[in-house]
Write an enzyme that holds these catalytic residues in place. Structure first.
Site, PDB file in Angstrom:
ATOM      1  N   GLU A  80      50.178  50.839 140.576  1.00 28.97           N
ATOM      2  CA  GLU A  80      48.847  50.763 141.005  1.00 28.97           C
ATOM      3  C   GLU A  80      48.002  49.886 140.489  1.00 28.97           C
ATOM      4  OE1 GLU A  80      45.448  51.768 143.157  1.00 28.97           O
ATOM      5  OE2 GLU A  80      47.050  53.028 143.493  1.00 28.97           O
TER       6      GLU A  80
ATOM      7  N   THR B 156      46.707  50.166 148.658  1.00 27.27           N
ATOM      8  CA  THR B 156      48.097  50.491 148.365  1.00 27.27           C
ATOM      9  C   THR B 156      49.108  50.534 149.852  1.00 27.27           C
ATOM     10  OG1 THR B 156      47.636  52.006 146.580  1.00 27.27           O
ATOM     11  CG2 THR B 156      49.665  52.675 147.787  1.00 27.27           C
TER      12      THR B 156
ATOM     13  N   ASP C   9      50.951  47.063 143.959  1.00 29.84           N
ATOM     14  CA  ASP C   9      50.598  47.196 145.206  1.00 29.84           C
ATOM     15  C   ASP C   9      49.525  46.330 145.527  1.00 29.84           C
ATOM     16  OD1 ASP C   9      48.639  48.626 143.675  1.00 29.84           O
ATOM     17  OD2 ASP C   9      48.747  50.147 144.990  1.00 29.84           O
ATOM     18  N   HIS C  10      48.439  46.092 144.494  1.00 29.89           N
ATOM     19  CA  HIS C  10      47.344  45.026 144.672  1.00 29.89           C
ATOM     20  C   HIS C  10      46.577  44.935 143.358  1.00 29.89           C
ATOM     21  CE1 HIS C  10      44.843  48.669 144.652  1.00 29.89           C
ATOM     22  NE2 HIS C  10      45.641  49.177 145.323  1.00 29.89           N
TER      23      HIS C  10
END
Length: 571
Positions: free
Chosen positions: A284, A324, A508-509
């Protein structure tokens, strides 16, 4: 004066709302000053446009009360019923207004943006959102502050004799019709002449976002959240579009399996074929600039920095989006983000040509692991309908046998720490180890997609594991995530199947996507490390790439020949 007479409550609320919006905009501007350079003209511009949005929102908020003042007969002015309705309406509108201002500030802290489609999407997941707010902020104190602000304005209106004049003047219908008619006309005209897109024409993203009003942006996002692709996007003719994409995807080691309108390819990867078990840890909000390899000097991620020194590191990889589900979309189907909602959240997303399908063709068992409830953002539905078993901290109804997948709930006796978003990364990795051990005993090769949650607000984690206190902010959450990954790797090394496991660590980012420009490329830079490949030792892939290129590259390194619909390339 507009603050005297039958309409005094309406105009007093109107003025109060615009002034408070001005103060919120100023506060957000002050917060943003260190991150961007505003010219005087830019500041003036954002305040002028911001006033227009605030004015429009105030018009919408007073619309019902405006009609009430128009239609209520003069003889009922000042009656008990009139007072009850007026006080209730004012109390409700003030509470909503002040609460929205608080929500805007918290949303800005997380996304550096006014309300957008993310805020709209989050309305569906009240458990996570409400508990996240409660764990991140002293909610009783904040609600108390909102109520005090409401009482303060009531007191101010009383001191200004706003209520007395509102309940004393018996205004004839003709004069009420004139006042209410002007307000109603402005209310009707406002959305036609003032679109949210007007604030997005500049090149400075902070200026664009500060010009907006939160409530106006929220309803604009709500309206546009499910746009018709064919109606709102400029399209090439289908034959031409396929010619363009096929030209872009043409590579020496690939061939298209069909002529015409298809991008399904066979990719030939020469070399010895290696079929290890694969675990991908999708972390995350893992920005590249948390690592020393990319310039960080805080020593936040010693484990990942050490792993990067001895394994394959992508130094120039970029996230496909800012949420996400966008990372999942890119990592599961090797395709760039689609306009509108993510494929993960869309209906009709079952039985796709995914990376998981390639593993299935090679005989792999596939499992999706998530530390929260996979109902969030439709994750369980997406992975389950594409052949993955599910292991999550479920509260929602279990998946049925519609997709012939199994769902395992991580039980209370297996959880040592949990917050609004899910269990700690350590507890999640323990679940991955248990599941992988069982798959190994059953003689099944496995591919596990793991999605962590600890590096997410409220940034809480088990106490005593690292030297930063739980809930102290993003730095502590990053440091804990790194610690948990290190602990997981140490446990992996004790497994009999460690010699034949490849571990991928990817984001995810990024933690934040906001910047001076509309697209600040540095805010999409993410790390990616592949551990335990057949050829040990440090390797670096420095070419610019994205999450969509990860699996084509991995399959090339493993010597797999693949057939799939994907747009990623091998690096």
């Amino acid at each position: 004066m507009i603050f005297r007479g039958r309409y005094s409550v309406l105009f007093s609320f109107f003025a109060s709302f615009v002034i408070c919006s001005f103060l919120v905009r100023t506060g957000l501007l002050v917060i943003s000053l260190p991150k961007t350079n505003f010219s005087i003209s830019a500041v003036l511009s954002l305040y002028v446009l911001g006033f227009a949005y605030d004015f429009a929102v105030a018009l919408f908020l007073v619309c019902i009360y405006n009609l009430y003042l128009l239609l209520l007969p003069s003889k009922w002015t000042g009656t008990k019923g009139d007072k009850i309705f007026t006080y209730t309406w004012l109390c409700l509108l003030l509470f909503i207004s002040f609460f929205s201002f608080f929500a805007e500030i918290t949303f800005w802290q997380e996304f550096e943006s006014r309300f957008n489609f993310i805020a709209v999407d989050y309305l569906i997941y009240t458990y996570e959102v409400i508990n996240n707010i409660n764990e991140s902020y002293p909610l009783p104190l904040l609600i108390g502050g909102v109520l005090l602000a409401v009482l303060f304005l009531f007191w101010m209106f009383s001191k200004m004799k706003v209520f007395i004049t509102a309940f004393q003047e018996k205004l004839p219908f003709q004069r009420r019709a004139l006042k209410s008619g002007v307000i109603l006309l402005l209310t009707i005209v406002a959305p036609f002449v003032l679109s949210n897109a007007m604030a997005e024409s500049g090149t400075n993203r902070y200026q664009n976002e500060l010009s907006k009003a939160g409530i106006y942006s929220f309803f604009a996002a709500f309206k546009n959240n499910e746009l018709s692709y064919n109606d709102f996007y400029s399209l090439l003719p289908k034959d031409e579009a396929y010619r363009v994409i096929r030209s872009e995807l043409k590579e020496k080691n690939s061939r298209f399996l069909k002529e015409g309108n298809s991008i399904k390819r066979e990719i030939i990867n020469p070399g010895p074929v290696y079929k290890p078990n694969v675990i991908m840890i999708t972390v995350e909000s893992l920005s590249a600039d948390f690592m020393e390899h990319f310039g960080n000097t805080q020593h936040l991620m010693p484990v990942l920095d050490s792993l990067a020194n001895h394994n394959l590191l992508f130094t120039n990889m970029y996230a496909a989006g800012t949420r996400t589900v966008r990372g999942m979309e890119a990592l599961t189907i090797s395709a760039p983000p689609t306009p509108g909602s993510s494929i993960v959240r869309r209906p009709g997303n079952q039985n796709l040509s995914t990376v998981g399908h390639i593993f299935e063709q090679e005989g792999y068992h596939r499992t999706f692991y998530y530390g929260g409830d996979g109902y969030f953002d439709n994750m369980n539905e997406y992975f389950g309908s594409n052949g993955f078993d599910i292991t999550d901290r479920g509260r929602s109804i279990k998946l049925g046998d519609t997709y012939h997948t199994k769902r395992t709930i991580i039980g209370n006796n297996q959880v040592h720490f949990e917050n609004a978003w899910g269990i700690s990364d350590e507890d999640l990795f323990d679940a991955v180890l248990r599941g992988s051990d069982q798959q190994y005993k059953e003689g099944k090769p496995f591919y596990n997609f793991v999605m962590t949650t600890s590096n997410h607000r409220p940034f809480t984690y088990p106490s005593g594991e690292i030297n930063l206190p739980s809930g102290s902010g993003r730095d502590g959450a990053v440091r804990y995530t790194d610690y948990a990954i290190g602990k997981f790797i140490e446990h992996l090394k004790l497994r009999p199947w460690f010699r034949k496991i490849v571990v991928i660590i990817v984001a995810d980012h990024c933690a934040s996507s906001a910047g001076k420009n509309e697209i600040d490329i540095s805010k999409y830079h993410i790390p990616c490390i592949i551990l335990n490949l057949p050829h040990d030792g440090r390797q670096v892939i420095s070419k610019m790439c994205s999450q969509i290129d990860l699996y084509p590259t991995l399959f090339g390194l493993l010597g797999w020949n693949t057939r799939a619909i994907c747009t990623g390339k091998m690096f």
